[in-house]
Write a protein that holds these residues in place. Sequence first.
Motif, mmCIF file in Angstrom:
data_model
loop_
_atom_site.group_PDB
_atom_site.id
_atom_site.type_symbol
_atom_site.label_atom_id
_atom_site.label_comp_id
_atom_site.label_asym_id
_atom_site.label_seq_id
_atom_site.Cartn_x
_atom_site.Cartn_y
_atom_site.Cartn_z
ATOM 1 N N GLN A 377 40.698 47.872 40.992
ATOM 2 C CA GLN A 377 41.124 47.420 42.318
ATOM 3 C C GLN A 377 41.596 45.968 42.279
ATOM 4 O O GLN A 377 42.617 45.611 42.888
ATOM 5 C CB GLN A 377 39.972 47.566 43.323
ATOM 6 N N ASP A 378 40.879 45.123 41.546
ATOM 7 C CA ASP A 378 41.276 43.716 41.440
ATOM 8 C C ASP A 378 42.622 43.575 40.726
ATOM 9 O O ASP A 378 43.480 42.769 41.134
ATOM 10 C CB ASP A 378 40.201 42.921 40.684
ATOM 11 N N GLN A 381 45.542 44.766 43.082
ATOM 12 C CA GLN A 381 45.858 43.758 44.104
ATOM 13 C C GLN A 381 46.612 42.582 43.505
ATOM 14 O O GLN A 381 47.568 42.068 44.101
ATOM 15 C CB GLN A 381 44.568 43.297 44.780
#
Length: 392
Positions: A377-378, A381
């Motif tokens: 997820q990091d 993004q």
Amino acid sequence: MTRLRRNPRGERAAKAVAGGARIRFDLAARAEDRGRPRRDPRAESAELLIGGHARPRLDRSGAAGAAPSSVEETAPTAPKIAVVESPAFLIAVVPDALGERLSQHDRQLFGAARMLAGADGAVVALVAGEVEGLASAGADRIVAIGEPGYDPEGRAAAIAGALSSLGLRYVLFPETSDGGDVARRLAVLSGEPLFSDVEQFSATSVSRAARGRRVEQRAASKRLMTVAADAVAAYAGPEREARPEPVAPAAPIKRAILDARRITADPATTPLTVADFVVSAGNGVTDLALFRRLAEALGATPGASRMLCDAGLMPRESQVGASGSVLTATCYFALGIAGAPQHLQGVAGCEHVVAVNTDLHAAMIERAGLAIVADAQDVMQALIAALKEEGA
């Protein structure tokens, strides 16, 4: 006998240490008959010990305790470049070189050409525009046959001119939509027979499957041939000269195709088996909406692991692996995929693999050419933010 008989009792007595209640021996003492000291592992470890740490650490790189060398280190020699100054004959390769770069199939063509050239011949790359990596691929000469873009008629006419002016012994094409089209046009222009879709290749003969793969056709090497993917290994020898070779420009031709251009397919609807860039989500991806945004921003075809498809989170046609789709993509981007054996089989044909996973020892991390040990997820993004900043 020419040597003295050993006296083990005498040797042991010579190593005895006096003054103790129990008999002790100095095992590090030099043996008279061997001429070398006994190793002391504890002393060697003590020399490698690095201070300043709570736990003992050893420097085994060889820098600690190494005596300074009195001989100056020589600079690394430049890589050797193989040069064929006066070749007896020429073998031509016509790679697809989409995007002005060689694919793995293109590099296999050069491997086949080097097999035919042997020690006396030279390999000529017939390319449109500036193509990277021709020297390492195995090209001795480079001949320009036009400008980049879709122009099968002009390319076939230019190759026909080089065929006669350079006296090419063989001309090899990849058995692809572009390479096969140009090869068949050249066969019509030159009147030479074409042996297409070669699957087994040697220096003296070639073969291919026929009649629905029920029989095998074998023949001597023809002047014009198209080679199937993975029929020959890519060239792995020293770098070649890749010297530009001037040729007379081809005569103008009467074109039947007035306008031709490549239309990029929608990555979201492109089948995984023909996609060039695939980004896949695994069990480590919890935000699928963010994943779809990333796939759209990258212009990649979305894929998934079996776990997400079994859970109904991704459509079944997006499954990557031996039980799903087997890929031949140029780049495969795996997000949160551990790398089951079936999944690794599905990406074995990908040229470049990038993996993101929190587990440093995941199988997909080991398979990847570029690995990022972080939360998916990091990373997603950060990539979307970087793409927005670049496009702004």
